[in-house]
Motif scaffolding. Structure first.
Motif, PDB file in Angstrom:
ATOM      1  N   SER A 215      17.510   8.913  43.015  1.00 42.18           N
ATOM      2  CA  SER A 215      17.715  10.220  43.645  1.00 42.18           C
ATOM      3  C   SER A 215      16.920  11.333  42.971  1.00 42.18           C
ATOM      4  CB  SER A 215      19.204  10.577  43.651  1.00 42.18           C
ATOM      5  OG  SER A 215      19.725  10.644  42.334  1.00 42.18           O
ATOM      6  N   LEU A 218      13.155  10.248  44.437  1.00 45.49           N
ATOM      7  CA  LEU A 218      13.051  10.210  45.896  1.00 45.49           C
ATOM      8  C   LEU A 218      13.879  11.379  46.397  1.00 45.49           C
ATOM      9  CD1 LEU A 218      13.443   6.484  47.081  1.00 45.49           C
ATOM     10  CD2 LEU A 218      11.409   7.913  47.202  1.00 45.49           C
ATOM     11  N   ASP A 220      15.934  14.213  48.328  1.00 47.44           N
ATOM     12  CA  ASP A 220      16.839  14.317  49.470  1.00 47.44           C
ATOM     13  C   ASP A 220      17.435  12.976  49.883  1.00 47.44           C
ATOM     14  OD1 ASP A 220      16.375  17.100  49.654  1.00 47.44           O
ATOM     15  OD2 ASP A 220      14.527  16.735  50.773  1.00 47.44           O
ATOM     16  N   VAL A 221      17.778  12.156  48.884  1.00 50.27           N
ATOM     17  CA  VAL A 221      18.505  10.921  49.186  1.00 50.27           C
ATOM     18  C   VAL A 221      19.778  10.879  48.337  1.00 50.27           C
ATOM     19  CG1 VAL A 221      16.375   9.670  49.722  1.00 50.27           C
ATOM     20  CG2 VAL A 221      17.375   9.483  47.432  1.00 50.27           C
ATOM     21  N   THR A 222      20.758  10.149  48.823  1.00 49.76           N
ATOM     22  CA  THR A 222      21.999   9.940  48.103  1.00 49.76           C
ATOM     23  C   THR A 222      22.218   8.442  47.948  1.00 49.76           C
ATOM     24  OG1 THR A 222      23.018  11.970  48.950  1.00 49.76           O
ATOM     25  CG2 THR A 222      24.509  10.262  48.123  1.00 49.76           C
ATOM     26  N   VAL A 223      22.337   7.984  46.708  1.00 45.73           N
ATOM     27  CA  VAL A 223      22.599   6.574  46.432  1.00 45.73           C
ATOM     28  C   VAL A 223      24.098   6.333  46.521  1.00 45.73           C
ATOM     29  CG1 VAL A 223      22.439   4.741  44.697  1.00 45.73           C
ATOM     30  CG2 VAL A 223      20.552   6.378  44.960  1.00 45.73           C
ATOM     31  N   TYR A 263      20.915   3.450  49.690  1.00 47.26           N
ATOM     32  CA  TYR A 263      20.937   4.909  49.733  1.00 47.26           C
ATOM     33  C   TYR A 263      20.719   5.394  51.162  1.00 47.26           C
ATOM     34  CZ  TYR A 263      15.809   4.656  49.863  1.00 47.26           C
ATOM     35  OH  TYR A 263      14.508   4.377  50.215  1.00 47.26           O
ATOM     36  N   LEU A 264      21.062   6.649  51.375  1.00 47.12           N
ATOM     37  CA  LEU A 264      20.886   7.305  52.656  1.00 47.12           C
ATOM     38  C   LEU A 264      20.225   8.660  52.445  1.00 47.12           C
ATOM     39  CD1 LEU A 264      24.406   6.701  54.257  1.00 47.12           C
ATOM     40  CD2 LEU A 264      22.260   5.679  55.035  1.00 47.12           C
ATOM     41  N   PRO A 265      19.592   9.211  53.469  1.00 46.22           N
ATOM     42  CA  PRO A 265      19.126  10.601  53.355  1.00 46.22           C
ATOM     43  C   PRO A 265      20.305  11.517  53.060  1.00 46.22           C
ATOM     44  CG  PRO A 265      18.201   9.545  55.302  1.00 46.22           C
ATOM     45  CD  PRO A 265      19.237   8.607  54.757  1.00 46.22           C
ATOM     46  N   ALA A 266      20.094  12.488  52.203  1.00 46.51           N
ATOM     47  CA  ALA A 266      21.183  13.393  51.833  1.00 46.51           C
ATOM     48  C   ALA A 266      21.770  14.089  53.050  1.00 46.51           C
ATOM     49  CB  ALA A 266      20.676  14.424  50.826  1.00 46.51           C
ATOM     50  N   THR A 269      24.640  12.005  54.563  1.00 43.61           N
ATOM     51  CA  THR A 269      25.903  12.052  53.828  1.00 43.61           C
ATOM     52  C   THR A 269      26.549  13.418  53.942  1.00 43.61           C
ATOM     53  OG1 THR A 269      24.719  12.587  51.780  1.00 43.61           O
ATOM     54  CG2 THR A 269      25.203  10.282  52.198  1.00 43.61           C
TER      55      THR A 269
END
Length: 275
Positions: A215, A218, A220-223, A263-266, A269
């Motif tokens: 995070s 990369l 703007d991602v959320t693990v 992970y997903l794009p922030a 979430t």
């Protein structure tokens, strides 16, 4: 040419790419042996189970075969599950034989300890809060009982470099915030890389630390999940020499999902939080 000579030769080039692997420990006992906690002297510090040892050794062997560069130094959290994971990974990296049927360090006949140097780094420790360690499992006096020399004795003989100055020479205070722990992991990753800019590093840590290694680089991602022994591969360009160097930004070199990091794009979430 051994790994140290290779690194030295690379550091004389106009540009060198430094690689940092950030890896989670193997399968922890308290998630597989529910009654272990009830009799454990150190319930906050579980060991890894046999499956975890095999997973760690095989991951080390895979790193050795597929990375395309040597691991020069390993830094490891003081928690036992990380120490035991590092033992297996380092044994695989330093093994003189490369028998594909070997599944753990028990069957390794001979090691070349000159290949890798290992040091304890308290800054890679578990988040010291109730999010990661249940309050009734933490030591009531706040003393987690880590002794560096005792931890070093659990690592493969000849690989320990005890001369290294730690980024954190003691544990963070109990009940650090999640945000504070994440900031710590990001700081320690960069600080260790900056200390050894012309060496490739392996950091054995905890799930949150691996998540931060994604995070933080990369954007703007959320693990949301990190498997046992999952790892991320970071790379950055280095120019100059050990006396004066310039480092570029880290990039995540491989797809984290392929090594067990989800992970997903922030934005996704955040949208879920608003529902």
């Amino acid at each position: 040419m051994d790994s140290s000579e290779t690194t030295k030769a690379q550091s004389n080039d106009k540009q060198f790419y430094q690689n940092v692997i950030v890896m989670r420990h193997g399968d922890r006992a308290d998630n597989f042996e529910p009654l272990w906690v009830s009799t454990a002297a150190r319930p906050w510090d579980p060991h890894i189970v046999e499956e975890g040892r095999v997973r760690a050794f095989c991951t080390g062997r895979r790193l050795r075969a597929n990375l395309g560069f040597p691991i020069d130094r390993v830094f490891v959290s003081p928690f036992l599950r990380c120490i035991q994971t590092a033992y297996e990974v380092v044994s695989a990296l330093c093994s003189v034989d490369d028998d594909p049927t070997v599944m753990s360090s028990d069957a390794v006949v001979s090691l070349d300890p000159s290949k890798v140097k290992v040091s304890i780094e308290y800054g890679l420790c578990e988040m010291l809060n109730r999010e990661a360690i249940r309050h009734n499992m933490a030591p009531k006096d706040g003393d987690f009982g880590f002794v560096t020399s005792e931890l070093e004795a659990l690592l493969p003989p000849g690989t320990v470099d005890s001369s290294v100055k730690q980024v954190y020479d003691q544990l963070p205070q109990w009940e650090e915030t999640v945000a504070g722990a994440r900031e710590r992991y990001a700081q320690v990753i960069k600080a260790l890389a900056d200390k050894y800019p012309f060496e490739n590093l392996l950091l054995v840590t905890h799930g949150e630390g691996v998540g931060v290694s994604v995070s933080a680089f990369l954007k703007d991602v959320t693990v949301y999940e990190v498997d046992y022994c999952a790892y991320t591969e970071l790379r950055r360009p280095i120019s100059g020499d050990n006396e004066s160097f310039t480092a570029g930004d880290f990039e995540v070199l491989t797809n984290p999902v392929q090594s067990g990091i989800s992970y997903l794009p922030a934005s996704a979430t955040n949208a879920g939080d608003n529902e």
